[in-house]
Design an enzyme around this catalytic site. Sequence first.
Site, PDB file in Angstrom:
ATOM      1  N   GLU A  29       9.764  19.142  43.059  1.00 56.62           N
ATOM      2  CA  GLU A  29      10.828  19.686  43.901  1.00 56.62           C
ATOM      3  C   GLU A  29      10.774  18.918  45.203  1.00 56.62           C
ATOM      4  OE1 GLU A  29      12.076  21.457  46.864  1.00 56.62           O
ATOM      5  OE2 GLU A  29      11.698  23.526  46.228  1.00 56.62           O
ATOM      6  N   CYS A  56      13.303  22.738  51.997  1.00 61.35           N
ATOM      7  CA  CYS A  56      14.049  21.742  51.226  1.00 61.35           C
ATOM      8  C   CYS A  56      15.479  22.179  50.960  1.00 61.35           C
ATOM      9  CB  CYS A  56      13.333  21.464  49.912  1.00 61.35           C
ATOM     10  SG  CYS A  56      11.695  20.727  50.124  1.00 61.35           S
TER      11      CYS A  56
END
Length: 538
Positions: free
Chosen positions: A275, A309
């Site tokens: 990720e 993120c």
Amino acid sequence: MAAHDPRRSDVSALPADPEHDPTAAFALDPARVRTLTARLRATSGRSVTTEAPFTGQPVASIPLSDVADVEAGFEEARTVQRSWARTELDHRASLLLDLHDAVLDHADELMDLVQWEAGKARAHAFDEVLHVALTARYYGRTLRKHLGGKRVAGVYPMLTHARINRVPKGVVGIISPWNYPLTLAVSDGIPAIAAGNAVVHKPDSQTPLSALAAVELLDEVGFPSQLWQVVYGAGSVIGSAIIDRADYVCFTGSTATGKRVAAQAADRLVSASLELGGKNPMLVLADADVDRAVEGAIRGCFSSAGQLCVSVERLFVADAVYDRFVAKLVERVSRMRLAPTIGYGADMGSLVSQAQLDTVVRHVDDAVARGARVLTGGRARPDIGPYFYEPTLLEGVDPTMTCFAEETFGPVVSLYRFGGEAEAIERANDGEYGLNASIFTRDAKRGRALAGRIKAGTVNVNEGFAATFGSVEAPMGGMRESGVGRRHGAEGILRYTETQSVASQSLVPLAAPRFVGDATYEKTMIAALRVLKKLGRR
């Protein structure tokens, strides 16, 4: 920095609260630090001292691991894993549900540690506690559904019995980041151990205590004590050693580092989930509820000071509502409260380090020097704490500016007008990332339809990122350079397993009997296949 736009308003510091003075109200008990760091496998004899972003003061001296510690951790993890893999699914599920309760019972200490190590506002630290609890409960309730095995059609109806089993990978290596030091440390590992694996984990060098406190709860509820090994040190040494030994690698971090992790894992033919970064867009359509969109932007852009993120860094607003939306957003952002407070009250906390502050300053200064306008924010605030930076709105950002396409990972957002929705979708898809996006519209059905045209692993309608991130049954991860693999849901646990097919054959073999010639067998099988098709068999 160049002069700001006249519309700029100063972001305020929260008045000091003597009961929550960060230098007095919360200090780590040295005995508690020793208890937590005792969980580390670290025999190098060296240590590093971490610091509190709120104040710059030391937090704790953390023993460093070396490669020999990683090797020993994997050896012990493999021993424990062989026994753990034989435990009943119902027992594992029960432990997960107990973990849910333990996390909630220890919420205050966990939030204290997250704030002290990562510099978050209390509300954003609470998000992490919630996510860990939700993850444990979800897999506790669905474990048998995901791992209980499945019968599938065999080649001969009634004569071939076929089944799919899920076999644990073995020992999973987890390398977790500083920005969500609690939930990204343990929520990826919860399904790993639920699937029958052991874990060797390297938390980020800046935020180990939050992770250690959560792993401690595994022991408290009854998981085997050495099932989850924790090592600590530089990613180039300790992280690399983990990748060289793990049966599966789970990494969360930057795209540049993720590519190196992927290459190292691929060299061993080991699978990995990554990720990675994002430059996430938010679309405010012409029919959006402007007030709701403004509040959604505050959460989507400035949670954890933009250091996540899935944070929104690009705001695309329809011409029809642009001026109204921007005026309300500037007013709302200018009233955000910043404070180094262990406890509730602040709207946004600190950046985590000098390096992160330097990146934010560089991006904003570069944009302003090239002609961008600061609508509000745009300043470091050392008067509040060493790494505080105001939530910042930029207008007039173009491709010549660093922050146009490069991830800032801080409280900096660029605003853009758009005319038609096709233009908005095209601009949202611009660039190499594809992690998260959001759409604000009064027509949720239409929003969901537009979501299918956005190249992002998660798309939120009328929310910034929390709707998808909190829906732990829905897979979460990135497209393009935002990563591979998914956390959450079935994919989040099945990634930690190998698929094993087992089939047993009865009465007749899968070959021509000795008394039947090959040509006759061929004709018989062709006729049988045609009949099975007409009967609707797969």
